[in-house]
Write an enzyme that holds these catalytic residues in place. Structure first.
Site, PDB file in Angstrom:
ATOM      1  N   SER A   1      -2.776  -7.832   2.952  1.00 16.67           N
ATOM      2  CA  SER A   1      -3.063  -7.655   4.383  1.00 16.67           C
ATOM      3  C   SER A   1      -3.478  -8.984   5.000  1.00 16.67           C
ATOM      4  O   SER A   1      -3.102  -9.293   6.131  1.00 16.67           O
ATOM      5  CB  SER A   1      -4.187  -6.632   4.584  1.00 16.67           C
TER       6      SER A   1
ATOM      7  N   HIS B   1       0.841  -1.203   0.000  1.00 17.38           N
ATOM      8  CA  HIS B   1       0.000   0.000   0.000  1.00 17.38           C
ATOM      9  C   HIS B   1       0.879   1.257   0.000  1.00 17.38           C
ATOM     10  O   HIS B   1       0.605   2.218  -0.717  1.00 17.38           O
ATOM     11  CB  HIS B   1      -0.881   0.048   1.260  1.00 17.38           C
TER      12      HIS B   1
ATOM     13  N   LYS C   1     -18.181  -6.546  10.584  1.00 18.30           N
ATOM     14  CA  LYS C   1     -17.277  -6.155  11.667  1.00 18.30           C
ATOM     15  C   LYS C   1     -16.127  -7.151  11.827  1.00 18.30           C
ATOM     16  O   LYS C   1     -15.784  -7.555  12.907  1.00 18.30           O
ATOM     17  CB  LYS C   1     -18.065  -6.065  12.982  1.00 18.30           C
TER      18      LYS C   1
ATOM     19  N   ARG D   1      -1.617  -5.976  -8.259  1.00 21.00           N
ATOM     20  CA  ARG D   1      -0.430  -6.786  -7.946  1.00 21.00           C
ATOM     21  C   ARG D   1      -0.182  -7.829  -9.017  1.00 21.00           C
ATOM     22  O   ARG D   1       0.955  -8.149  -9.337  1.00 21.00           O
ATOM     23  CB  ARG D   1      -0.619  -7.509  -6.597  1.00 21.00           C
TER      24      ARG D   1
END
Ligand code: PNS
Length: 161
Positions: A129, A17, A41, A90
């Site tokens: 991530s 990032h 969440k 990517r």
């Protein structure tokens, strides 16, 4: 003034990032890194934590601002007078999803929001991530994936679980 938004989940920000942020900050007068407030969440880091990490990472880049948004990106962009979104690619596997997202945003915004793609630098092309979180959860070495303060936050998260 050329302005752009770089939206994402950034849960957490990786060197991949940061590579996109640094390179696009050179192309635009102002770059807003916008963290999505995920409706589901299941994010590891709170929005506040993700924003703070991005602020730390970009403190030497005066034309980069960090913000957050919920709902549709096109609405955030319209409210802030932004017409260009930046996204990183990517590998070819990212392309289908990214093309769909960019076409949807063009359709929903009547052409007001366009997307430009930067190919992630090769040394970060394997990074995500999700994989960083998985490696960290098993105590693996993520020092080549994220800055040390992100690594420390990940360790804290997984130690307290
Ligand atoms: O880092 P990510 O999770 O790949 O980023 C995805 C993101 C935040 C760019 C995308 O999910 C998004 O813009 N979400 C907001 C809702 C929206 O505008 N969706 C587009 C129509 S499907």
């Amino acid at each position: 003034m050329k302005r752009a938004v770089y939206p994402g989940s950034f849960d957490p920000m990786t060197y991949g990032h940061l590579d996109i942020i640094r390179r696009s900050a050179e192309m635009f007068d102002e770059l807003i890194v916008a963290v999505l407030v995920n409706q589901q969440k299941n994010a590891l880091f709170s929005v506040d934590e993700r924003v703070k990490i991005l602020q730390e990472a970009t403190k030497d880049l005066p034309n980069v601002k960090v913000d957050f948004f919920s709902g549709l990106l096109i609405n955030y962009a319209a409210e802030h007078g932004l017409h260009v979104a930046v996204r990183g690619l990517r590998a070819i596997t990212d392309f289908e999803y990214e093309l769909q997202l960019s076409q949807t945003n063009r359709m929903l915004s009547d052409g007001a929001l366009d997307t430009i793609f930067l190919n992630t630098s090769l040394q970060y092309s394997y990074l995500s991530s999700s994989s960083v979180k998985e490696i960290a959860s098993f105590g693996g070495d993520i020092s080549q994936c994220v800055p040390d303060y992100v690594e420390a936050r990940l360790r804290e998260k997984f130690q307290s679980r």
